[in-house]
Write a protein that holds these residues in place. Sequence first.
Motif, PDB file in Angstrom:
ATOM      1  N   VAL A 198       5.080  -8.637  16.641  1.00  9.20           N
ATOM      2  CA  VAL A 198       5.770  -9.933  16.563  1.00  9.20           C
ATOM      3  C   VAL A 198       6.138 -10.334  15.144  1.00  9.20           C
ATOM      4  CG1 VAL A 198       4.652 -10.720  18.680  1.00  9.20           C
ATOM      5  CG2 VAL A 198       3.617 -11.271  16.459  1.00  9.20           C
ATOM      6  N   GLY A 199       5.704  -9.554  14.166  1.00 10.33           N
ATOM      7  CA  GLY A 199       6.040  -9.897  12.792  1.00 10.33           C
ATOM      8  C   GLY A 199       5.234  -9.090  11.799  1.00 10.33           C
ATOM      9  N   GLU A 200       5.555  -9.265  10.527  1.00 10.79           N
ATOM     10  CA  GLU A 200       4.915  -8.520   9.452  1.00 10.79           C
ATOM     11  C   GLU A 200       3.805  -9.321   8.772  1.00 10.79           C
ATOM     12  OE1 GLU A 200       6.065  -5.423   7.878  1.00 10.79           O
ATOM     13  OE2 GLU A 200       7.320  -5.042   9.640  1.00 10.79           O
ATOM     14  N   ARG A 201       3.763 -10.643   9.006  1.00  7.80           N
ATOM     15  CA  ARG A 201       2.879 -11.501   8.226  1.00  7.80           C
ATOM     16  C   ARG A 201       1.699 -12.017   9.048  1.00  7.80           C
ATOM     17  NH1 ARG A 201       7.692 -13.976   7.496  1.00  7.80           N
ATOM     18  NH2 ARG A 201       6.898 -15.929   8.352  1.00  7.80           N
TER      19      ARG A 201
ATOM     20  N   ARG B 286       0.851  -1.180   0.000  1.00  4.93           N
ATOM     21  CA  ARG B 286       0.000   0.000   0.000  1.00  4.93           C
ATOM     22  C   ARG B 286       0.889   1.233   0.000  1.00  4.93           C
ATOM     23  NH1 ARG B 286      -4.793  -1.797   0.611  1.00  4.93           N
ATOM     24  NH2 ARG B 286      -5.202  -3.723   1.714  1.00  4.93           N
ATOM     25  N   PRO B 287       0.399   2.334  -0.537  1.00  2.00           N
ATOM     26  CA  PRO B 287       1.179   3.563  -0.501  1.00  2.00           C
ATOM     27  C   PRO B 287       1.344   4.038   0.930  1.00  2.00           C
ATOM     28  CG  PRO B 287      -1.069   4.000  -1.242  1.00  2.00           C
ATOM     29  CD  PRO B 287      -0.903   2.510  -1.191  1.00  2.00           C
ATOM     30  N   PRO B 288       2.384   4.813   1.213  1.00  2.00           N
ATOM     31  CA  PRO B 288       2.577   5.336   2.571  1.00  2.00           C
ATOM     32  C   PRO B 288       1.368   6.154   3.004  1.00  2.00           C
ATOM     33  CG  PRO B 288       4.505   5.739   1.191  1.00  2.00           C
ATOM     34  CD  PRO B 288       3.415   5.256   0.281  1.00  2.00           C
ATOM     35  N   PHE B 289       1.078   6.150   4.303  1.00  2.13           N
ATOM     36  CA  PHE B 289      -0.032   6.930   4.812  1.00  2.13           C
ATOM     37  C   PHE B 289       0.342   8.402   4.798  1.00  2.13           C
ATOM     38  CE2 PHE B 289      -1.753   3.046   5.826  1.00  2.13           C
ATOM     39  CZ  PHE B 289      -0.961   2.314   6.698  1.00  2.13           C
ATOM     40  N   SER B 290      -0.595   9.238   4.442  1.00  9.10           N
ATOM     41  CA  SER B 290      -0.349  10.669   4.478  1.00  9.10           C
ATOM     42  C   SER B 290      -0.370  11.151   5.916  1.00  9.10           C
ATOM     43  CB  SER B 290      -1.435  11.403   3.690  1.00  9.10           C
ATOM     44  OG  SER B 290      -2.685  11.290   4.359  1.00  9.10           O
ATOM     45  N   THR B 291       0.233  12.306   6.147  1.00  6.11           N
ATOM     46  CA  THR B 291       0.240  12.871   7.495  1.00  6.11           C
ATOM     47  C   THR B 291      -1.182  13.105   7.975  1.00  6.11           C
ATOM     48  OG1 THR B 291       2.353  13.929   7.104  1.00  6.11           O
ATOM     49  CG2 THR B 291       1.045  14.774   8.930  1.00  6.11           C
ATOM     50  N   ASP B 292      -2.044  13.607   7.066  1.00  5.66           N
ATOM     51  CA  ASP B 292      -3.432  13.853   7.459  1.00  5.66           C
ATOM     52  C   ASP B 292      -4.115  12.567   7.878  1.00  5.66           C
ATOM     53  OD1 ASP B 292      -3.135  16.499   6.941  1.00  5.66           O
ATOM     54  OD2 ASP B 292      -4.122  16.452   4.979  1.00  5.66           O
TER      55      ASP B 292
ATOM     56  N   PRO C 190       3.998   0.024   9.275  1.00  3.20           N
ATOM     57  CA  PRO C 190       3.184   1.249   9.201  1.00  3.20           C
ATOM     58  C   PRO C 190       1.758   1.052   9.723  1.00  3.20           C
ATOM     59  CG  PRO C 190       4.437   0.960   7.181  1.00  3.20           C
ATOM     60  CD  PRO C 190       4.575  -0.314   7.952  1.00  3.20           C
ATOM     61  N   THR C 191       1.177  -0.114   9.442  1.00  3.72           N
ATOM     62  CA  THR C 191      -0.175  -0.386   9.946  1.00  3.72           C
ATOM     63  C   THR C 191      -0.155  -0.534  11.460  1.00  3.72           C
ATOM     64  OG1 THR C 191      -0.757  -1.506   7.886  1.00  3.72           O
ATOM     65  CG2 THR C 191      -2.153  -1.944   9.776  1.00  3.72           C
ATOM     66  N   PHE C 192       0.862  -1.187  11.979  1.00  6.92           N
ATOM     67  CA  PHE C 192       1.003  -1.357  13.429  1.00  6.92           C
ATOM     68  C   PHE C 192       1.051   0.004  14.124  1.00  6.92           C
ATOM     69  CE2 PHE C 192       3.913  -1.679  17.118  1.00  6.92           C
ATOM     70  CZ  PHE C 192       3.183  -2.552  17.907  1.00  6.92           C
TER      71      PHE C 192
ATOM     72  N   LYS D   9      -6.192   8.927  12.115  1.00 11.31           N
ATOM     73  CA  LYS D   9      -6.267   7.613  12.737  1.00 11.31           C
ATOM     74  C   LYS D   9      -5.835   7.671  14.198  1.00 11.31           C
ATOM     75  CE  LYS D   9      -7.450   5.288   9.010  1.00 11.31           C
ATOM     76  NZ  LYS D   9      -8.746   4.641   8.893  1.00 11.31           N
ATOM     77  N   ARG D  10      -4.901   8.579  14.538  1.00  8.42           N
ATOM     78  CA  ARG D  10      -4.371   8.617  15.887  1.00  8.42           C
ATOM     79  C   ARG D  10      -5.275   9.377  16.853  1.00  8.42           C
ATOM     80  NH1 ARG D  10       0.836   7.043  16.657  1.00  8.42           N
ATOM     81  NH2 ARG D  10       2.026   6.493  14.819  1.00  8.42           N
ATOM     82  N   SER D  11      -6.192  10.184  16.348  1.00  6.41           N
ATOM     83  CA  SER D  11      -7.063  10.964  17.206  1.00  6.41           C
ATOM     84  C   SER D  11      -8.287  10.136  17.587  1.00  6.41           C
ATOM     85  CB  SER D  11      -7.518  12.236  16.486  1.00  6.41           C
ATOM     86  OG  SER D  11      -8.508  12.908  17.246  1.00  6.41           O
TER      87      SER D  11
END
Length: 312
Positions: free
Chosen positions: A178-181, A3-9, A159-161, A14-16
């Motif tokens: 614990v891993g990427e998969r 997936r493309p990198p997440f944008s700052t926005d 990045p998803t983590f 997601k963090r709020s």
Amino acid sequence: MSRPPFSTDEQDRKRSPRMTQIGFIGLGSMGMPMAGNLLRKGFNVRGFDLRAESVSKFEGLGGTGAASVGEAAHGADVLVLMVVNAAQAKTALVADGALSALAPGGTVILMATCQPGDVVDIAQEVEGAGRRFVDAPVSGGMAGAVNGTLTIMAATPRPTFEMVRPVLEAMGDKLYHVGERPGQGATVKTVNQLLCGVHIAVVAEAFALAAKTGVDLNILLEIMSGSSASSWMLKDRGPRMLESNPDITSAVDIFVKDLGIVLEAGRSAKVALPLAAVAHQLFLATSGRGEGAADDSQVIRTYMAMNGSASA
């Protein structure tokens, strides 16, 4: 699926907590307090359970109740699945429409204990629908769910983590990547349940030997708890083994299921697990006598029955 990198926005959104809509499926003995902790951290949570009374209870905590799986997932940024097994997760996602109802680019967090191979299959379904997937089983039982002190074993791309970290940290204070998969988190939980189930069974076996020869089990527990033979399970389950009907923190049938998952994982990997197999049979025997809903410490009843010992 890359997936493309997440944008700052997007990251900020997601963090709020107040900007993140969470769908929560499975408001049981662990799911309810987990969803409650998300509410306390300021997340907007829409919850569903097959039991209408659980949905009503969740609304009493300040959450939004949903009449269906699809309604709970509709437009959600994150969908948490705290269901019984992989079959329920697949049904909720596909047959009941949760996956298609989830916001485009949304994230599914599977927190139930499932066989690693099943987790891989679910991840493929989720990612094929253009959503992200986090394999994140938990350990810590009902107490950990209530207190927000669960151990969470997450496997997903880094990045998803990081994106879902605030959501996971609202439910647990021991968070591990614990891993990427997909399937790696389930494997770690499988190993955890192997050790837990065998430890409980071997404590019961030791107590059964002592009881047969007339040793006071209260004294035995005190001695063993301070010796090199001690373990967390001995200190936690040991006292409950000495009660005839202790409060239920984890049922016998949970280990019938989880040790079954352990053995299936062993078969898939062609790894012999003889101790896990024996422990599974002992929990199964306890359940077969109609005691599957009893606290898992009561596997000791099977030992006592086999050996003709007096009840602990």
